[in-house]
Every structure is written in C-alpha cells, then in structure tokens.
Motif scaffolding. Sequence first.
Motif, PDB file in Angstrom:
ATOM      1  N   UNK A   1       0.844  -1.190   0.000  1.00 37.47           N
ATOM      2  CA  UNK A   1       0.000   0.000   0.000  1.00 37.47           C
ATOM      3  C   UNK A   1       0.879   1.239   0.000  1.00 37.47           C
ATOM      4  N   UNK A   2       0.636   2.156  -0.973  1.00 41.95           N
ATOM      5  CA  UNK A   2       1.474   3.352  -1.030  1.00 41.95           C
ATOM      6  C   UNK A   2       1.012   4.389  -0.014  1.00 41.95           C
ATOM      7  N   UNK A   3       1.796   5.476   0.084  1.00 38.46           N
ATOM      8  CA  UNK A   3       1.547   6.463   1.136  1.00 38.46           C
ATOM      9  C   UNK A   3       0.211   7.171   0.968  1.00 38.46           C
ATOM     10  N   UNK A   4      -0.228   7.394  -0.284  1.00 36.14           N
ATOM     11  CA  UNK A   4      -1.494   8.095  -0.505  1.00 36.14           C
ATOM     12  C   UNK A   4      -2.672   7.241  -0.053  1.00 36.14           C
ATOM     13  N   UNK A   5      -2.679   5.966  -0.447  1.00 35.50           N
ATOM     14  CA  UNK A   5      -3.755   5.077  -0.008  1.00 35.50           C
ATOM     15  C   UNK A   5      -3.736   4.905   1.505  1.00 35.50           C
ATOM     16  N   UNK A   6      -2.529   4.864   2.069  1.00 35.77           N
ATOM     17  CA  UNK A   6      -2.415   4.729   3.521  1.00 35.77           C
ATOM     18  C   UNK A   6      -2.989   5.960   4.219  1.00 35.77           C
ATOM     19  N   UNK A   7      -2.757   7.143   3.647  1.00 38.31           N
ATOM     20  CA  UNK A   7      -3.280   8.370   4.241  1.00 38.31           C
ATOM     21  C   UNK A   7      -4.805   8.385   4.217  1.00 38.31           C
ATOM     22  N   UNK A   8      -5.400   7.960   3.096  1.00 40.54           N
ATOM     23  CA  UNK A   8      -6.863   7.894   2.987  1.00 40.54           C
ATOM     24  C   UNK A   8      -7.418   6.899   3.998  1.00 40.54           C
ATOM     25  N   UNK A   9      -6.758   5.735   4.100  1.00 43.52           N
ATOM     26  CA  UNK A   9      -7.220   4.706   5.021  1.00 43.52           C
ATOM     27  C   UNK A   9      -7.175   5.189   6.459  1.00 43.52           C
ATOM     28  N   UNK A  10      -6.124   5.896   6.821  1.00 44.84           N
ATOM     29  CA  UNK A  10      -6.008   6.433   8.183  1.00 44.84           C
ATOM     30  C   UNK A  10      -7.131   7.420   8.472  1.00 44.84           C
ATOM     31  N   UNK A  11      -7.454   8.266   7.496  1.00 46.60           N
ATOM     32  CA  UNK A  11      -8.549   9.227   7.683  1.00 46.60           C
ATOM     33  C   UNK A  11      -9.894   8.529   7.846  1.00 46.60           C
ATOM     34  N   UNK A  12     -10.124   7.481   7.058  1.00 46.29           N
ATOM     35  CA  UNK A  12     -11.382   6.752   7.167  1.00 46.29           C
ATOM     36  C   UNK A  12     -11.478   6.030   8.516  1.00 46.29           C
ATOM     37  N   UNK A 114     -24.940  -1.932  16.915  1.00 47.02           N
ATOM     38  CA  UNK A 114     -25.815  -1.899  15.753  1.00 47.02           C
ATOM     39  C   UNK A 114     -25.938  -0.480  15.196  1.00 47.02           C
ATOM     40  N   UNK A 115     -26.062   0.506  16.079  1.00 49.84           N
ATOM     41  CA  UNK A 115     -26.154   1.894  15.622  1.00 49.84           C
ATOM     42  C   UNK A 115     -24.863   2.313  14.920  1.00 49.84           C
ATOM     43  N   UNK A 116     -23.719   1.970  15.515  1.00 52.80           N
ATOM     44  CA  UNK A 116     -22.425   2.298  14.918  1.00 52.80           C
ATOM     45  C   UNK A 116     -22.262   1.629  13.558  1.00 52.80           C
ATOM     46  N   UNK A 117     -22.614   0.340  13.460  1.00 55.36           N
ATOM     47  CA  UNK A 117     -22.470  -0.384  12.200  1.00 55.36           C
ATOM     48  C   UNK A 117     -23.355   0.216  11.116  1.00 55.36           C
ATOM     49  N   UNK A 118     -24.577   0.567  11.481  1.00 54.52           N
ATOM     50  CA  UNK A 118     -25.503   1.155  10.497  1.00 54.52           C
ATOM     51  C   UNK A 118     -24.992   2.513  10.004  1.00 54.52           C
ATOM     52  N   UNK A 119     -24.620   3.386  10.931  1.00 53.80           N
ATOM     53  CA  UNK A 119     -24.127   4.707  10.537  1.00 53.80           C
ATOM     54  C   UNK A 119     -22.826   4.600   9.745  1.00 53.80           C
ATOM     55  N   UNK A 120     -21.980   3.664  10.117  1.00 55.16           N
ATOM     56  CA  UNK A 120     -20.725   3.459   9.406  1.00 55.16           C
ATOM     57  C   UNK A 120     -20.991   2.993   7.982  1.00 55.16           C
ATOM     58  N   UNK A 121     -21.943   2.081   7.837  1.00 58.30           N
ATOM     59  CA  UNK A 121     -22.274   1.547   6.513  1.00 58.30           C
ATOM     60  C   UNK A 121     -22.862   2.621   5.610  1.00 58.30           C
ATOM     61  N   UNK A 122     -23.744   3.439   6.166  1.00 53.86           N
ATOM     62  CA  UNK A 122     -24.411   4.476   5.372  1.00 53.86           C
ATOM     63  C   UNK A 122     -23.460   5.611   5.022  1.00 53.86           C
ATOM     64  N   UNK A 123     -22.649   6.026   5.969  1.00 56.01           N
ATOM     65  CA  UNK A 123     -21.823   7.213   5.773  1.00 56.01           C
ATOM     66  C   UNK A 123     -20.561   6.956   4.968  1.00 56.01           C
ATOM     67  N   UNK A 124     -20.072   5.714   4.977  1.00 55.25           N
ATOM     68  CA  UNK A 124     -18.778   5.442   4.333  1.00 55.25           C
ATOM     69  C   UNK A 124     -18.779   5.773   2.855  1.00 55.25           C
ATOM     70  N   UNK A 125     -19.844   5.376   2.137  1.00 54.27           N
ATOM     71  CA  UNK A 125     -19.887   5.613   0.699  1.00 54.27           C
ATOM     72  C   UNK A 125     -19.831   7.093   0.383  1.00 54.27           C
ATOM     73  N   UNK A 126     -20.568   7.889   1.153  1.00 49.38           N
ATOM     74  CA  UNK A 126     -20.600   9.335   0.898  1.00 49.38           C
ATOM     75  C   UNK A 126     -19.289  10.000   1.311  1.00 49.38           C
ATOM     76  N   UNK A 127     -18.668   9.491   2.362  1.00 43.97           N
ATOM     77  CA  UNK A 127     -17.377  10.031   2.769  1.00 43.97           C
ATOM     78  C   UNK A 127     -16.317   9.760   1.711  1.00 43.97           C
TER      79      UNK A 127
END
Length: 463
Positions: A1-12, A114-127
């Motif tokens: 994994x290069x530094x750019x992908x690693x930076x995105x992953x850390x932010x997510x 369950x609340x965390x998983x739902x919000x994580x699932x919904x928000x990830x695509x838009x983030x």
Amino acid sequence: MNSKNRFILINLLAFEFVLLNVVLTICFLFKLPDFSLSHTAILPKMLSLIAIYNITWLVIIMYIRNSEFYFNPDFGYFKSIITSLFFFVGFVMSVVILLKIRYFERSTFIVPIFIFSYLNLVSHKYLLRYLKKRAAHLFSDTLLIGSGYDESNIKSFTNAMTQYGYNIMGYLENTEKKPKNVLDFSVFGSIDDLPKALNDNGIDEIFIAMGGMKHEKIMETIRIADSFGVRVKLIPKNPLLKSKNYKAVTMGDLAVFKLRESPLDHFSTTVLKRLFDFCFAFLVLLFLVPVFLIIAIVIKIDSKGPIFYSPLRKGEGGRTFKCYKFRTMHVTEDPINGARSTVVDDPRITRVGKFLRKMDLDELPQFYNVLKGEMSVIGPRPHRVNLQNDFRKSVNHYMVRSYVKPGITGWAQVNGWRGPTVTDEQKNQRVNHDLWYIENWSLWLDVKIIFLTIFGNHHKKAF
C-alpha cells in the motif's frame, strides 16, 4: 500500500473511531439520565466499557477488514461491516460475561454496536465520494503500459481501478508510433516516453501488461520505474481459464500461477468453515429433535418401510459416502445401483413425502453427515454416481466441484438452479454457480446462503 492510499485509510479509520465513541457516549447517557461526573462508581465502569469497545474495534480492523474494502463502496464494504458486526457482538458479550459486568443492562452492550455499524455503513460511501471530489490528489496516479489497447479495454480498466483509489493518468503503448489518445488522457505516447512521463508527472504506480512485450523490454521498463521510485504491478497475458483467483508463487527462478485458487485452500479458513459447520449442525440437530420424532412417526404411519433412505453420493475428492434423508417414496431403490431420477408428479412419492420435499424437510438428516465431516452446511449438492458420470461428459470443469465438501444447500440452489438437471442450461448453470461459490467462499457468504435458503424465494427455476 502506497503512502497516498495509507493516508486515505487512516482518515477513514479516524472517522470510524470518532463515530464509535460518539455513539457510545450518546447511548450511555440515554441509559443513565442521572449520570454525573462526580459519581465515582459509574465513571470508571463507563470508561472501562468504552475501552472494551475500542479495543474490540481495533482487533476487528487488524484481523477482519481488508484494506481494499475501504476503496470499494459496494458489496465488499457491506460484507466487511456485517462480518465485523457479528464479531463485535460476540467479542464484547464474551468479555462482559467473563468480567461479570452487571451494572448495565444487556441492551446497553449491543445497541451501540448496531447503531455504529448502520451509521458506518451508510456514511462510508458518501465520505469516500467526498474524498474523491475534494481530495482527488490523494488517490494514486497510475500509468498503464503495454500493447494493443483500444477505447473499450482501457475504459473498462479505468472504471475498475478507480473503485480502489487509483487515478489512471494515461497509457504508453509498446510501439514506435505515437498512439491515438482515445480517452483524452493527460499522459500518452510510446513506451520510449516513459522516462519523460515519470519525470514530468507525479506517477505513483505503473501497470505493465505483459502480453506482446518482450522479456527484455519488460525488465527495462521495471528498471526505469525503479530508478524513479515508482511501484510496479504486472498484468500477465489473459489466461486460458477464466477465474477470479490466481495466485503466483515463486519456485526457483520461475513464477508459477495456481489456477482456481479458493479461499478454502488455506488451513485457517478450512478450520473456520469446519468449526462453523460442526456448531451449526449440532445446534440444528439438538433443537429439532422433536421435529425429527414427529416426522419419523408420520412416515411410519403413512407407508411401510424404513424411516431413513441412505443413497450413495459422491463427495470431496470423488469419495463415496452414505447421504442420509427421510424416506419420501413408497419404493426405495437400491442405494448403490439406483439410477432413476425424481420427476414431476412422481407416483413413487408418498403423501407425507410430497410435503417433506416441498418444505425440504427430507434433507434434515444430512446434518448428521455434516457432524461426521462428510458434508458441509453450504456447498455443491452431492450427486449420484451415474449422474456424476453424465455431468463429467457434458459439462466442462464439472469435477472442480469435488475440490470441496458437498453441502445441504448451496449458491446454485438459492439462485433457483435446483431440482431436475435435464437441459444443458440446467446443468451448466448449476455447475457455474458451484464454481463461483468455491472461488468466492467466505463465512459471510455461507451465512447469506443459509438466510436465503430459509427465507428466499429460490424455487422458481426448479422446473
């Protein structure tokens, strides 16, 4: 994994960390309206619980999630979240029981997950979409090198790679003539332009399509990329067999590609599937003992003969085993030499047998085969000896099904390809679905197939 992908992953992951703790805090406050920071008994317990959740989340991130899920907002990430949800609930509840934490209600432990998983699932695509639009420079700029590219294959490659955090800057053809810039890339030309392209553009990685390129040219291209500190990925010539999973291993000085690589080829996944099969089959047999007794009684009342029918079937590695079923016919054929397939409105089927077959209850004794290790809960359905010989002659790659244990239900069955196998379409579709399952196995897929078997409408293509 290069530094750019690693930076995105850390932010997510940082976003997930903040989201988890916000959800925990809100849920605990709602459960404790009289909460006060001065309360010395409650605060340590809340902090310890929050610590348990965070440690569990870190373990899940390290051992369950795959980094590629974070760059693919479709089914891959959905599968990752659901799998994590199961492990999250199981691990947290185990810790709570072991530590004898009794202050909070049980729902306090599960609801935040369950609340965390739902919000994580919904928000990830838009983030992720936001990052692509607002921070496109963080995605890896890549260059495609090779021969014979046209608009269609370059476009399909570009669309596929952008899902995984790659920004295709252009392509260089293995030719002395300057190619046509079919998609208006910012970088294009012949392979001799590679040093200039790497020098003038911030290229992070290059993909080299090896088909049509000489070995010397490939090595020279790699050497040039190495001199600029650019990562290299090799795309081998299209294989003769279509398969999702190819694994390359080095033996001496040669690279060897393993065809039809399955996740179940690994010892850890094999053990995981076996543990799941054993526990699931044991619980089913334990809880359905009353149902088994009732079925046995009505079979004996309805017609003469044994309760069980044990035909011989072909299993993993072509081995033969007795497949246990509830008897559904007046006349039971010789389990070894029997060759007659069941047909629509078969007169041999008893009145009770019709109901058992309609509800698939005649297959329940096969959970005993699962306990013995002869079958799996999920897998290709076992076939009779004569039917297997017929399939081997008429369907390509049929015997690949024997790489794994047969199952009580499978991917072909929940997609409607069950029952008779008379036409070529019925045979090919069943085998193709079985091969897809073998190459794409996961614990989540097994859970999904069980759910679809119980609740899905998968009978429509059977006849």
